[in-house]
Design an enzyme around this catalytic site. Structure first.
Site, PDB file in Angstrom:
ATOM      1  N   TRP A 101       0.826  -1.206   0.000  1.00 30.92           N
ATOM      2  CA  TRP A 101       0.000   0.000   0.000  1.00 30.92           C
ATOM      3  C   TRP A 101       0.860   1.256   0.000  1.00 30.92           C
ATOM      4  O   TRP A 101       0.569   2.219  -0.717  1.00 30.92           O
ATOM      5  CB  TRP A 101      -0.976   0.011   1.170  1.00 30.92           C
ATOM      6  CG  TRP A 101      -1.979  -1.095   1.089  1.00 30.92           C
ATOM      7  CD1 TRP A 101      -2.173  -2.087   2.019  1.00 30.92           C
ATOM      8  CD2 TRP A 101      -2.927  -1.349   0.038  1.00 30.92           C
ATOM      9  NE1 TRP A 101      -3.176  -2.927   1.593  1.00 30.92           N
ATOM     10  CE2 TRP A 101      -3.663  -2.500   0.395  1.00 30.92           C
ATOM     11  CE3 TRP A 101      -3.224  -0.708  -1.169  1.00 30.92           C
ATOM     12  CZ2 TRP A 101      -4.676  -3.029  -0.408  1.00 30.92           C
ATOM     13  CZ3 TRP A 101      -4.235  -1.236  -1.970  1.00 30.92           C
ATOM     14  CH2 TRP A 101      -4.944  -2.380  -1.587  1.00 30.92           C
ATOM     15  N   ASP A 171      -1.531   6.666   6.334  1.00 30.89           N
ATOM     16  CA  ASP A 171      -2.634   5.783   5.951  1.00 30.89           C
ATOM     17  C   ASP A 171      -2.869   4.857   7.146  1.00 30.89           C
ATOM     18  O   ASP A 171      -2.013   4.046   7.486  1.00 30.89           O
ATOM     19  CB  ASP A 171      -2.208   4.984   4.710  1.00 30.89           C
ATOM     20  CG  ASP A 171      -3.230   3.912   4.292  1.00 30.89           C
ATOM     21  OD1 ASP A 171      -4.245   3.735   4.993  1.00 30.89           O
ATOM     22  OD2 ASP A 171      -2.985   3.255   3.255  1.00 30.89           O
ATOM     23  N   LYS A 195     -12.017  -1.578   6.790  1.00 26.70           N
ATOM     24  CA  LYS A 195     -11.195  -2.511   7.553  1.00 26.70           C
ATOM     25  C   LYS A 195     -11.661  -2.563   9.005  1.00 26.70           C
ATOM     26  O   LYS A 195     -11.940  -3.611   9.537  1.00 26.70           O
ATOM     27  CB  LYS A 195      -9.715  -2.092   7.511  1.00 26.70           C
ATOM     28  CG  LYS A 195      -9.158  -1.856   6.119  1.00 26.70           C
ATOM     29  CD  LYS A 195      -8.974  -3.154   5.330  1.00 26.70           C
ATOM     30  CE  LYS A 195      -8.883  -2.943   3.829  1.00 26.70           C
ATOM     31  NZ  LYS A 195      -7.678  -2.289   3.365  1.00 26.70           N
TER      32      LYS A 195
HETATM   33  C1  LIG Z   1      -7.154  -1.843   2.055  1.00 31.32           C
HETATM   34  C2  LIG Z   1      -6.105  -0.829   2.139  1.00 31.32           C
HETATM   35  C3  LIG Z   1      -5.963   0.171   1.165  1.00 31.32           C
HETATM   36  C4  LIG Z   1      -6.810   0.227  -0.083  1.00 31.32           C
HETATM   37  O1  LIG Z   1      -8.108   0.549   0.236  1.00 31.32           O
HETATM   38  P1  LIG Z   1      -9.214   0.809  -0.905  1.00 31.32           P
HETATM   39  O2  LIG Z   1     -10.303   1.444  -0.111  1.00 31.32           O
HETATM   40  O3  LIG Z   1      -9.560  -0.528  -1.463  1.00 31.32           O
HETATM   41  O4  LIG Z   1      -8.635   1.700  -1.928  1.00 31.32           O
HETATM   42  C5  LIG Z   1      -4.987   1.122   1.343  1.00 31.32           C
HETATM   43  N1  LIG Z   1      -4.198   1.114   2.432  1.00 31.32           N
HETATM   44  C6  LIG Z   1      -4.307   0.162   3.387  1.00 31.32           C
HETATM   45  C7  LIG Z   1      -3.400   0.196   4.560  1.00 31.32           C
HETATM   46  C8  LIG Z   1      -5.262  -0.830   3.270  1.00 31.32           C
HETATM   47  O5  LIG Z   1      -5.363  -1.771   4.220  1.00 31.32           O
END
Ligand SMILES: *Cc1c(COP(=O)(O)O)cnc(C)c1O
Length: 360
Positions: A101, A171, A195
């Protein structure tokens, strides 16, 4: 009805209480005669829902007044572009690469300027968090970027990097609201809610006010400017209305559970049950260096692909589902987010123990 223990990395388990409440309100939200799904986002009723969700999130995280909370769409992945478009004034940013990511975010930023990888743990398949106490932060960097919890590899920053005064952007998709947080250490915190908070379709951005400006990169679409959404209190266009409503319920659930301190204690307890077993097992082993272990995502392997597949299959037959590791790394991964009860982790470990006896 039979509910399973769902170890999916995302979309993921939600508190049963929240789902029941939403079910109760499905046809008639508090006397409105309609579902929240059917309601105008400009209605008084909906305005109260989104305002209350923001207020509850602010109180849970202790978000200071000089930060804005934005409810956006486009997934966490859209932020990979939105962040440089809005923040890269000097067209320079530093990225710490701790997994796929972070790498995707770094690649995307290269479209807009000079994105430097100032640290990486790719040399050991992202199984650790690099020492970030004295990195070569660029003097003209607009920000330093991290992925705080690495969903695929199961690592987590235990201390934030020393950004040498530069704005920290994080993030937190897979560790959002999993423990107390000092918002003032960040310029921008964001995460997809699917998540650890709610249904897919909502991204929450918490951004310091001085970072919200008209001065975005040339060609930045209106919808991708933080200012557009901040000025309109996340109602510039139709927001992901139902998703925000569910997030609001999860905020209230966390508050009722005792807030972020209680969440951390519960998450530490759950993770300890699983890691202690992995450390003592003769069949299973964790893949992450101990001091980098995530409380949320726990990857593990037997070392034998066939046995891994057998485990995933038999676990599912026993009501323990979505334990297959990410397609890029194989093995297993148990995501044990806020809403996973302690009993779910205990059930997993007791199944692993039995599987070990039968297969070791
Ligand atoms: C799942 C995830 C993403 C991507 O998320 P989307 O909403 O599918 O774009 C980005 N960063 C992390 C840390 C993730 O777990």
């Amino acid at each position: 009805m039979s509910r399973v223990y769902n170890f999916s990395a995302g979309p993921a388990v939600l508190p049963e209480e929240v789902l029941r409440e939403a079910a109760d309100e499905m046809l008639d939200y508090r006397g409105s005669g309609m579902s929240v799904m059917e309601m105008s986002h400009r209605s008084k009723t909906y305005d109260a829902i989104i305002k209350e969700a923001e207020k509850d999130l602010r109180s849970l995280m202790g978000i200071p007044d000089n930060y804005r909370v934005l409810f956006l769409q486009g997934g966490a992945s859209q932020q990979f572009a939105m962040i440089p478009m809005n923040l890269m004034k000097n067209r320079v940013a530093d990225y710490i690469i701790t997994g796929q990511w972070a790498k995707k975010a770094w690649k995307e930023a290269q479209i807009y300027g000079k994105a430097n990888a100032i640290a990486s743990s790719e040399d050991k398949t992202f199984s650790y968090i690099p020492d970030c106490s004295d990195l070569p932060v660029s003097p003209d960097a607009d920000y330093v970027y991290i992925c705080e919890n690495n969903t695929i590899y199961g690592t987590k920053f235990k201390t934030l990097p020393n950004t040498k005064g530069k704005t920290l952007v994080a993030d937190v998709s897979s560790c959002f609201l999993s423990e107390p947080v000092d918002v003032t250490k960040y310029g921008l915190i964001y995460g997809g809610v699917q998540k650890n908070i709610g249904p897919a379709g909502v991204v929450i951005v918490i951004i310091r006010e001085d970072l919200i400006t008209e001065d975005t990169l040339e060609g930045t679409p209106t919808m991708l400017k933080y200012k557009t959404h901040a000025d309109a209190d996340s109602l510039y266009n139709t927001p992901p209305a139902y998703g925000i409503y569910i997030c609001g319920k999860v905020f209230k659930w966390i508050e009722k559970m005792g807030g972020l301190t209680a969440m951390r204690d519960r998450n530490e307890k759950k993770a300890k049950i699983l890691y202690d077993f992995l450390d003592s097992s003769v069949l299973f082993k964790g893949t992450v260096e101990k001091d980098s272990r995530s409380l949320m995502n726990v990857p593990f392997i037997t070392g034998n692909d066939e046995l891994d597949a057998k485990f995933v299959k038999e676990a599912a037959e026993n009501g323990l589902v979505s334990l297959k590791g990410h397609r890029s790394v194989g093995g297993m991964r148990a995501s044990i987010y806020n809403a996973m009860p302690v009993e779910g982790v205990e059930a997993l470990v007791s199944f692993m123990r039995k599987f070990e006896e039968e297969n070791a």
